[in-house]
Write a protein that holds these residues in place. Structure first.
Motif: not given
Length: 291
Positions: A183-208
């Motif tokens: 439902x969300x794609x790399x577009x959302x993740x890219x826009x989020x990380x652009x707001x974060x000066x220090x990269x966070x950990x990212x934990x994702x449960x992803x349907x197979x």
């Protein structure tokens, strides 16, 4: 579907049953009543994983301020409730489907009761939780009852984050998501990380049924190494009907994935991916972090 997936984002037409009407109600009762017969359980699996990750991060940076967690596709704050409170997913099902008063009262009264309910169960080691979801009513409810320290009803598949969201995301330590990818794609993740000066950990449960590769490639470009938890998957929920099962099996076949011992049990299954800076991966291997 996620703990609350945005209902207006790209890539969601992959044969799943349509539960769109439960994700933006005034309160969570319809959500829990609908998903309980399907044994929706992915937030239960996320509870242990996310608590383990926040505890590990806290050991790396002891003392104030509290850790900052962003929950993507947060819906009614289910992941935040399980992360920060002394309760289980079964407790939430009981609260919103079994207790007569909770099923009959107005949304306003339920919200007032929930504020007290969650406040009394809050863990002393609770982290600061921010929620993001396109579902305005769901985010508003989670924020109103105190599950979210801040909630944002924004769809980053369609638009850049607001300035308030940008400011709030700075300093994020961990990003969590329980099934919203697709439902969300790399577009959302890219826009989020652009707001974060220090990269966070990212934990994702992803349907197979969904590939995480586009997101992992984007994260690699931001200096994050993505690992998949080996040797096991996590049940999400039962297939709603035969058509949904057939669509899932078709998607899995197209990805070259076997269903024996997994989706053959009648459930969607999710993989767990964890993305971290390379130095963190070297210092604490995944098999030690999440044995």
């Amino acid at each position: 579907m996620a703990a609350g997936a945005p209902h207006t984002s790209a890539g969601s037409d992959w044969g799943k049953a349509d539960f769109e009407d439960i994700y933006d109600c005034p309160d969570p009762r319809t959500y829990f009543r609908t998903l309980r017969p399907l044994d929706y359980q992915i937030p239960h699996h996320g509870q242990l994983v996310f608590r383990t990750l926040t505890e590990s991060l806290q050991r790396r940076r002891p003392g104030p301020p509290p850790l900052r967690v962003l929950d993507l596709c947060c819906s009614y704050g289910v992941n935040a409730a399980l992360l920060n409170h002394k309760l289980s997913l079964a407790d939430l099902y009981e609260r919103y489907t079994d207790v007569p008063d909770a099923t009959g009262m107005t949304t306003q009264r339920l919200a007032a009761e929930d504020r007290t309910f969650f406040d009394e169960l809050r863990r002393p080691e609770a982290v600061r939780t921010v929620g993001l979801d396109a579902a305005r009513h769901a985010v508003g409810y989670a924020e109103a009852v105190g599950l979210l320290d801040a909630g944002f009803a924004e769809n980053l598949e369609a638009a850049e984050p607001t300035e308030r969201l940008r400011r709030t995301l700075a300093g994020t330590d961990l990003v969590t998501v329980t099934g919203g990818v697709g439902y969300i794609s790399a577009t959302t993740f890219g826009r989020l990380l652009a707001c974060m000066p220090t990269a966070p950990w990212i934990a994702a449960f992803v349907l197979r049924t969904v590939s995480y590769e586009p997101v992992a490639r984007l994260l690699a470009g931001k200096g994050l190494v993505t690992e998949q938890l080996p040797a096991r998957t996590f049940r999400q929920r039962r297939f709603a009907d035969l058509a949904e099962r057939r669509a899932a099996f078709g998607a899995l076949q197209a990805r070259g994935l076997e269903t024996t011992g997994k989706e053959s049990d009648g459930f969607y299954h999710a993989d767990l991916y964890l993305s971290r800076p390379a130095a963190d991966v070297a210092a604490l291997p995944l098999e030690r972090l999440l044995p």
